[in-house]
Design a protein around this motif. Structure first.
Motif, PDB file in Angstrom:
ATOM      1  N   ASN A   1       0.848  -1.184   0.000  1.00 22.07           N
ATOM      2  CA  ASN A   1       0.000   0.000   0.000  1.00 22.07           C
ATOM      3  C   ASN A   1       0.886   1.237   0.000  1.00 22.07           C
ATOM      4  N   VAL A   2       0.546   2.208  -0.805  1.00 23.27           N
ATOM      5  CA  VAL A   2       1.388   3.394  -0.946  1.00 23.27           C
ATOM      6  C   VAL A   2       1.566   4.136   0.373  1.00 23.27           C
ATOM      7  N   ALA A   3       0.625   3.967   1.320  1.00 25.89           N
ATOM      8  CA  ALA A   3       0.690   4.696   2.584  1.00 25.89           C
ATOM      9  C   ALA A   3       1.029   3.795   3.771  1.00 25.89           C
ATOM     10  N   ALA A   4       1.549   2.587   3.509  1.00 25.67           N
ATOM     11  CA  ALA A   4       1.911   1.659   4.591  1.00 25.67           C
ATOM     12  C   ALA A   4       3.304   1.999   5.101  1.00 25.67           C
TER      13      ALA A   4
ATOM     14  N   GLY B   1      21.290   4.947 -10.568  1.00 24.19           N
ATOM     15  CA  GLY B   1      22.691   4.667 -10.845  1.00 24.19           C
ATOM     16  C   GLY B   1      23.564   4.602  -9.616  1.00 24.19           C
ATOM     17  N   GLU B   2      23.042   4.999  -8.469  1.00 30.19           N
ATOM     18  CA  GLU B   2      23.812   4.952  -7.227  1.00 30.19           C
ATOM     19  C   GLU B   2      24.212   3.519  -6.902  1.00 30.19           C
ATOM     20  N   GLY B   3      25.482   3.328  -6.604  1.00 31.97           N
ATOM     21  CA  GLY B   3      25.966   1.987  -6.291  1.00 31.97           C
ATOM     22  C   GLY B   3      25.837   1.026  -7.455  1.00 31.97           C
ATOM     23  N   GLY B   4      25.631   1.557  -8.655  1.00 28.97           N
ATOM     24  CA  GLY B   4      25.452   0.716  -9.835  1.00 28.97           C
ATOM     25  C   GLY B   4      24.021   0.259 -10.058  1.00 28.97           C
ATOM     26  N   TRP B   5      23.083   0.729  -9.226  1.00 25.83           N
ATOM     27  CA  TRP B   5      21.691   0.257  -9.306  1.00 25.83           C
ATOM     28  C   TRP B   5      20.783   1.332  -9.869  1.00 25.83           C
ATOM     29  N   SER B   6      19.866   0.906 -10.735  1.00 24.81           N
ATOM     30  CA  SER B   6      18.876   1.813 -11.312  1.00 24.81           C
ATOM     31  C   SER B   6      17.508   1.141 -11.317  1.00 24.81           C
ATOM     32  N   GLU B   7      16.498   1.860 -10.837  1.00 29.11           N
ATOM     33  CA  GLU B   7      15.127   1.355 -10.890  1.00 29.11           C
ATOM     34  C   GLU B   7      14.566   1.575 -12.295  1.00 29.11           C
ATOM     35  N   ILE B   8      13.944   0.540 -12.822  1.00 31.94           N
ATOM     36  CA  ILE B   8      13.440   0.613 -14.187  1.00 31.94           C
ATOM     37  C   ILE B   8      12.170   1.462 -14.250  1.00 31.94           C
ATOM     38  N   GLU B   9      11.866   1.917 -15.446  1.00 29.75           N
ATOM     39  CA  GLU B   9      10.648   2.685 -15.667  1.00 29.75           C
ATOM     40  C   GLU B   9       9.429   1.830 -15.324  1.00 29.75           C
ATOM     41  N   GLY B  10       8.469   2.447 -14.649  1.00 25.12           N
ATOM     42  CA  GLY B  10       7.259   1.737 -14.250  1.00 25.12           C
ATOM     43  C   GLY B  10       7.344   1.115 -12.876  1.00 25.12           C
ATOM     44  N   CYS B  11       8.496   1.173 -12.251  1.00 25.11           N
ATOM     45  CA  CYS B  11       8.683   0.641 -10.905  1.00 25.11           C
ATOM     46  C   CYS B  11       9.081   1.767  -9.958  1.00 25.11           C
ATOM     47  N   PRO B  12       8.697   1.685  -8.680  1.00 28.17           N
ATOM     48  CA  PRO B  12       8.117   0.510  -8.041  1.00 28.17           C
ATOM     49  C   PRO B  12       6.673   0.252  -8.469  1.00 28.17           C
ATOM     50  N   VAL B  13       6.251  -0.980  -8.259  1.00 30.25           N
ATOM     51  CA  VAL B  13       4.855  -1.346  -8.461  1.00 30.25           C
ATOM     52  C   VAL B  13       4.216  -1.548  -7.095  1.00 30.25           C
ATOM     53  N   PHE B  14       2.939  -1.224  -6.996  1.00 30.10           N
ATOM     54  CA  PHE B  14       2.215  -1.289  -5.721  1.00 30.10           C
ATOM     55  C   PHE B  14       1.115  -2.342  -5.814  1.00 30.10           C
ATOM     56  N   THR B  15       1.176  -3.323  -4.937  1.00 30.19           N
ATOM     57  CA  THR B  15       0.214  -4.425  -4.968  1.00 30.19           C
ATOM     58  C   THR B  15      -1.095  -4.106  -4.266  1.00 30.19           C
ATOM     59  N   ASN B  16      -1.079  -3.071  -3.401  1.00 34.27           N
ATOM     60  CA  ASN B  16      -2.231  -2.811  -2.525  1.00 34.27           C
ATOM     61  C   ASN B  16      -2.589  -4.064  -1.728  1.00 34.27           C
ATOM     62  N   ASP B  17      -1.556  -4.855  -1.420  1.00 38.76           N
ATOM     63  CA  ASP B  17      -1.694  -6.096  -0.636  1.00 38.76           C
ATOM     64  C   ASP B  17      -2.561  -7.140  -1.330  1.00 38.76           C
ATOM     65  N   GLN B  18      -2.690  -7.070  -2.642  1.00 41.82           N
ATOM     66  CA  GLN B  18      -3.490  -8.043  -3.396  1.00 41.82           C
ATOM     67  C   GLN B  18      -2.559  -9.089  -4.018  1.00 41.82           C
TER      68      GLN B  18
ATOM     69  N   PHE C   1      14.547  -8.422  -8.991  1.00 35.48           N
ATOM     70  CA  PHE C   1      13.171  -8.112  -8.596  1.00 35.48           C
ATOM     71  C   PHE C   1      13.101  -8.306  -7.084  1.00 35.48           C
ATOM     72  N   ILE C   2      12.668  -7.257  -6.372  1.00 35.97           N
ATOM     73  CA  ILE C   2      12.664  -7.283  -4.906  1.00 35.97           C
ATOM     74  C   ILE C   2      11.229  -7.225  -4.411  1.00 35.97           C
ATOM     75  N   LEU C   3      10.772  -8.323  -3.818  1.00 31.41           N
ATOM     76  CA  LEU C   3       9.456  -8.349  -3.190  1.00 31.41           C
ATOM     77  C   LEU C   3       9.622  -7.816  -1.773  1.00 31.41           C
ATOM     78  N   ILE C   4       9.342  -6.534  -1.578  1.00 24.18           N
ATOM     79  CA  ILE C   4       9.510  -5.931  -0.269  1.00 24.18           C
ATOM     80  C   ILE C   4       8.602  -6.620   0.751  1.00 24.18           C
ATOM     81  N   GLY C   5       7.492  -7.154   0.291  1.00 25.15           N
ATOM     82  CA  GLY C   5       6.642  -8.049   1.076  1.00 25.15           C
ATOM     83  C   GLY C   5       6.442  -9.326   0.280  1.00 25.15           C
ATOM     84  N   GLY C   6       5.885 -10.340   0.897  1.00 28.98           N
ATOM     85  CA  GLY C   6       5.842 -11.650   0.247  1.00 28.98           C
ATOM     86  C   GLY C   6       4.640 -11.941  -0.602  1.00 28.98           C
ATOM     87  N   TRP C   7       3.856 -10.942  -0.957  1.00 29.58           N
ATOM     88  CA  TRP C   7       2.521 -11.124  -1.539  1.00 29.58           C
ATOM     89  C   TRP C   7       2.451 -12.198  -2.616  1.00 29.58           C
TER      90      TRP C   7
END
Length: 329
Positions: A164-167, A192-209, A230-236
């Motif tokens: 959730n965007v506000a969690a 680009g920090e530390g060699g890492w870049s988030e791709i366009e369209g991410c992050p994605v928000f599951t709304n816990d679904q 791909f990093i699942l910040i939660g296990g949905w």
């Protein structure tokens, strides 16, 4: 770590509270989670039940409840409102929408102790609750980043999947991840920090679904064939084993070669199974059973005016294929 797979009719229990039909002379300690459709929260329920089984002579009952759907933010706020109005002895809340919950608590100004569990209120609203019990979520994000750095020392392209965007808890993990790989606090997006870049369209928000989480993964893999992580910040997505297996089947060769890495939050049984099948490279697990087991005692201490401290952190467990720990088969 202890996990048990069974369910409880929490809504029926709430109806009993409303009708005064719980054990006579018992005062209610309420735990309100984001939604009853999330198996993570069932572990909190089992911890609550374990506390009740071990304290049969207590003057208190442990009530576990929440809206039917984790996406029902307004339903959770209304449920908390109802419980406070009915006069529970204390309440522990895992807020889906931290600002919305804080606004309602300000309006109600409850007289009983209020704490948070699993997810906290936003930093500027934490005076509204007595303490937080749960994961150090920023540290959880740090640990996920450390695993990504070990697997991809040169960095790469990454997509973070949030809830959730506000969690507050999910956002804290994302902050811990970004700050760690960037080497700087307050990193809003990796460019680009530390060699890492988030791709366009991410992050994605599951709304816990859970179904949406799997669809998002599939879409990201299809449109970004050169994705590094791909990093699942939660296990949905992993909470639906069959759907998650179908999604990861399309990239199994990349997962096996570490061309693409998946790191996920939590270590529930279906997630451990996915890890052992090579469908993730690391799992950083919370301890929800402990949260449910400890919350009633913390609430009782708050009722009695005991200084319990703030925050109260439960631990984290890391499973990697080099050191699977309790995730080993």
């Amino acid at each position: 770590m202890r996990y048990v797979n069974r369910t409880v009719a929490a809504t029926a229990i709430l109806a009993l509270v409303a009708g005064g039909a719980l054990a006579e002379d018992k005062k209610t300690l309420a735990i309100v989670v984001k939604g009853l459709d999330n198996p993570f929260f069932e572990q909190i329920n089992l911890g609550c039940q374990d506390w009740a089984a071990n304290n049969p002579d207590s003057e208190y009952e442990c009530l576990y409840t929440g809206p039917a759907s984790s996406a029902d933010e307004s339903g959770q706020v209304q449920l908390v409102d109802d419980l406070i109005t009915k006069g529970v002895a204390a309440i522990a809340i895992s807020p889906s929408n931290a600002p919305a919950m804080a606004n309602r608590l300000k309006e109600i100004a409850p007289s009983m102790p209020v704490m948070t569990v699993d997810a906290d209120l936003s930093e500027d609203n934490r005076s509204l609750r007595a303490t937080f019990l749960g994961t150090d979520n920023y540290l959880m994000g740090v640990m996920m980043a450390e695993q990504a750095q070990k697997l991809k020392p040169e960095g790469g392209t990454v997509c973070l999947q949030l809830g959730n965007v506000a969690a507050d808890n999910i956002n804290a993990r994302a902050a811990g991840f970004r700050d760690t790989v960037a080497g700087a606090k307050g990193t809003d997006r990796l460019t680009g920090e530390g060699g890492w870049s988030e791709i366009e369209g991410c992050p994605v928000f599951t709304n816990d679904q859970i179904d949406l989480a799997n669809q998002q993964m599939a879409d990201v893999f299809t449109t970004n064939p050169d994705l590094d992580a791909f990093i699942l910040i939660g296990g949905w997505a992993q909470f639906a084993p069959q759907a998650y297996a179908q999604v990861t089947d399309q990239v199994m060769d990349k997962l096996k070669s570490n061309e693409l890495i998946i790191i996920a939050g939590d270590t529930l049984p279906p997630q451990v199974q996915a890890f052992n099948e090579g469908r993730s490279h690391a799992q950083v697990g919370q301890r929800p059973f402990e949260m449910g087991q400890r919350a009633p005692d913390v609430m009782i201490d708050l009722i009695n005016g005991v200084d319990v401290g703030d925050p109260l952190y439960t631990g984290l467990d890391v499973c990697t294929h080099d050191d699977p720990g309790f995730c080993s088969q």
